[in-house]
Scaffold this active site. Structure first.
Site, short mmCIF file in Angstrom:
data_model
loop_
_atom_site.label_atom_id
_atom_site.label_comp_id
_atom_site.label_asym_id
_atom_site.label_seq_id
_atom_site.Cartn_x
_atom_site.Cartn_y
_atom_site.Cartn_z
N HIS A 1 1.08 -9.24 4.49
CA HIS A 1 -0.10 -8.37 4.41
C HIS A 1 -0.63 -8.43 2.96
CE1 HIS A 1 -2.09 -4.77 6.54
NE2 HIS A 1 -2.74 -4.91 5.40
N TRP B 1 -4.99 3.19 11.67
CA TRP B 1 -4.81 2.94 10.24
C TRP B 1 -5.24 4.21 9.54
CZ3 TRP B 1 -2.43 -0.68 7.45
CH2 TRP B 1 -2.52 -0.51 6.05
N ASN C 1 -7.85 -5.88 14.59
CA ASN C 1 -8.15 -4.77 13.67
C ASN C 1 -9.66 -4.54 13.74
OD1 ASN C 1 -5.49 -5.06 12.95
ND2 ASN C 1 -5.88 -5.70 10.84
N TYR D 1 -12.93 -1.92 12.74
CA TYR D 1 -13.41 -0.76 11.99
C TYR D 1 -14.88 -0.44 12.23
CZ TYR D 1 -9.04 -0.53 9.44
OH TYR D 1 -7.72 -0.37 9.13
N GLU E 1 -5.57 1.96 -1.33
CA GLU E 1 -6.59 1.26 -0.55
C GLU E 1 -7.19 0.10 -1.36
OE1 GLU E 1 -7.36 0.89 2.43
OE2 GLU E 1 -9.39 0.13 2.35
N TRP E 2 -6.34 -0.85 -1.72
CA TRP E 2 -6.74 -2.08 -2.40
C TRP E 2 -7.66 -1.79 -3.59
CZ3 TRP E 2 -2.94 -4.74 -0.90
CH2 TRP E 2 -2.50 -4.72 0.41
N ASN F 1 -1.64 -10.83 8.29
CA ASN F 1 -2.66 -9.81 8.52
C ASN F 1 -4.02 -10.29 8.02
OD1 ASN F 1 -3.55 -6.96 9.09
ND2 ASN F 1 -4.11 -7.11 6.93
N GLU G 1 -5.15 -2.06 14.19
CA GLU G 1 -5.72 -1.16 13.19
C GLU G 1 -7.06 -0.65 13.69
OE1 GLU G 1 -6.21 -2.52 9.10
OE2 GLU G 1 -4.27 -3.55 9.20
N ARG H 1 3.81 0.32 12.89
CA ARG H 1 3.57 -1.02 12.33
C ARG H 1 3.73 -0.95 10.82
NH1 ARG H 1 -2.09 -3.89 11.19
NH2 ARG H 1 -1.22 -5.77 10.24
N GLN I 1 0.80 -1.22 0.00
CA GLN I 1 0.00 0.00 0.00
C GLN I 1 0.84 1.28 0.00
OE1 GLN I 1 -2.60 -1.79 3.25
NE2 GLN I 1 -4.11 -0.58 2.18
C1 GAL Z 1 -7.77 -3.59 6.57
C2 GAL Z 1 -6.43 -3.85 5.94
C3 GAL Z 1 -5.65 -2.61 5.63
C4 GAL Z 1 -6.50 -1.42 5.20
C5 GAL Z 1 -7.76 -1.28 6.03
C6 GAL Z 1 -8.73 -0.21 5.58
O1 GAL Z 1 -8.64 -4.63 6.28
O2 GAL Z 1 -5.63 -4.65 6.79
O3 GAL Z 1 -4.67 -2.95 4.70
O4 GAL Z 1 -6.66 -1.35 3.87
O5 GAL Z 1 -8.44 -2.49 6.09
O6 GAL Z 1 -9.65 -0.69 4.67
#
Ligand code: GAL
Length: 470
Positions: free
Chosen positions: A118, A417, A305, A307, A424-425, A162, A373, A73, A16
């Site tokens: 990752h 994060w 992690n 969110y 972002e992928w 990850n 994260e 990290r 990334q």
């Molecule tokens: C997680 C991932 C990160 C980042 C984040 C935000 O799933 O480990 O690389 O992209 O989400 O979407």
């Protein structure tokens, strides 16, 4: 409110941020291949250059210092270190690069936490069967041992893998992440199994060969939403929520922290669905054999992690084909009162983190936890004065404090994060999670602190100071 030795960090990952996708002998990874295919990533963007951290590391270090982080990290790129995936061919330039990163961090009193994997498998290994092939575990173990041997004198916090859940599901069920496979209801379970075997082998290697001299700690980073029943009085919704948690956090945490095997609810739900749909192939959720490494106990701390959260009700089994969704038989909803942050999936639910931490304490034997994260994104018109993200982040950190003080959860660190906006992928550069803004239209890729970064820096400095006076 936070102890003086609390770890305040920010996270990134190699693909990334690094760029330099062919620099100094790096081999291609599955993300190089995937992002170079048309239609895979937003506007066909890729991580060829990304934040160019391979060349601009000192700029990243400046950001880290401006924030006052105690920890950083990062992940190593397997294909950069070992271009053919094996230790037969070490790329010494990349060893120099990561040595410099680690030494610079330590010189600035910042502790590195390193993720070995990752999402970015060397493409050569993918061509040999990748994570679907059982032999990948030994190859990963060799790579891990190489890293422990080379960097473990200075790196004391390691994460093997990850988010095995995200990697297996998005890469092999939904096909929206590399390697872009859609073999529903089958391959994600097989890949998850090999990820766990690989993780466990590496943990055992550390434990038997390096722990005594290096004195570090090894875990894997698990992601989970907080899930709660849509109708708390409905037994069906309560059961559906338990099942959903078993398929997300439980899938990997149960084997590592509780029994050495997958949650029983998960196994029986998959078997039930296989029968119902007349599936007669080999068991879709594999079993661990006596030749496999012991999985139970292979984490020295819990890396989470977090969110977002969801409300859950029964009923996902409407799908009449084999797939993980029908196995889970749970429908997830976003509560309309939860604010959405940047991306459609990111409903901000600070209390969900506290509940998840309490659930982990009760379910996984009161582990030491690092939140590896947690973050908030923005999309569309850029806001440097991003007041909302500041609020989301301080509310979430407050919930972490409550989990520690009121629920007694042993949280040792919080990592945002991400250090800076990055690739972002599948969303490419359209979604910005950074504490620092990166100007991708400027060749210098200059980094500028958002208000969100400034507020995070204030929180860190306040707690560091109050910690020192205690
Ligand atoms: C997680 C991932 C990160 C980042 C984040 C935000 O799933 O480990 O690389 O992209 O989400 O979407």
């Amino acid at each position: 409110m936070f102890p003086s030795d609390f770890a305040w960090g920010a996270s990134t990952s190699a693909y990334q941020i690094e760029g330099g996708w062919q620099a100094d002998g790096k081999g291609p990874s599955i993300w190089d291949t995937f992002s170079h295919e048309k239609g895979r990533v937003f506007e066909d963007q890729n991580g060829d250059v990304a934040c160019n951290s391979y060349e601009l590391w000192e700029k990243d270090l400046e950001c880290i210092q401006q924030l006052g982080l105690t920890h950083y990290r990062l992940s190593f790129s397997w294909a950069r270190l070992l271009p053919d995936g094996t230790t037969r061919n070490v790329n010494h330039k990349s060893v120099q690069y990561y040595n410099r990163v680690i030494d610079d961090l330590l010189a600035c009193h910042v502790s590195p936490m390193v993720t070995l994997y990752h999402f970015d498998l060397p493409q050569v290994l993918e061509d040999l069967g990748g994570w679907k092939s059982p032999g990948i575990a030994t190859l990963f173990d060799n790579y891990a041992k190489f890293c422990f041997q080379t960097f473990g004198d200075r790196v004391k916090l390691w994460l093997t893998i990850n988010e095995p859940l995200t990697f297996a599901k998005l890469g092999y069920e939904d096909g929206i992440h590399a390697p872009g496979v859609k073999e529903k209801g089958i391959s994600a379970y097989q890949v998850g199994h090999n990820l766990l075997r690989a993780h466990a082998m590496a943990w055992h290697s550390y434990d038997s060969e390096y722990r005594a001299t290096q004195r570090g700690a090894v875990s894997l980073a698990l992601n989970s939403d907080w899930l709660e029943p849509l109708n708390p009085d409905s037994n069906e919704d309560i059961t559906a929520t338990e099942r959903d948690l078993a398929f997300t956090l439980g899938w990997f945490a149960w084997p590592v922290f509780v029994t050495g095997d997958y949650p029983e609810i998960m196994r029986s739900a998959i078997e039930h669905r296989s029968k119902k749909l007349g599936y007669s192939g080999p068991p879709r959720l594999p079993s661990f054999s006596k030749d496999d490494p012991t999985i139970l106990g292979t984490a020295d701390f819990f890396a989470l992690n977090y969110y977002t959260s969801r409300k859950v009700k029964a009923g996902g089994d409407a799908e009449q084909t084999l797939c993980m969704k029908s196995d889970r038989d749970a429908l997830e909803f976003i509560d309309p009162s939860w604010p959405i942050c940047g991306v459609s999936w990111l409903a901000v639910v600070p209390y969900g983190l506290r509940k998840l931490l309490k659930y982990m304490k009760d379910t996984f034997n009161d582990p030491t936890v690092y939140i590896t994260e947690n973050g908030f994104s923005q999309m569309g018109p850029l806001q440097m004065e991003d007041v909302q993200r500041c609020e989301f982040s301080s509310n979430t950190i407050l919930e972490v404090a409550k989990a520690m003080q009121e629920d007694g959860v042993k949280v040792h660190g919080y990592f945002a994060w991400s250090l800076m906006d990055n690739f972002e992928w599948a969303d490419g550069f359209s979604v910005r999670f950074g504490l620092f803004h990166v100007d991708f239209s400027d060749a210098k890729l200059s980094r500028t602190m958002y208000l969100y970064g400034q507020e995070f820096a204030k929180i860190i400095s306040k707690h560091q100071k109050s910690g020192q006076t205690q």
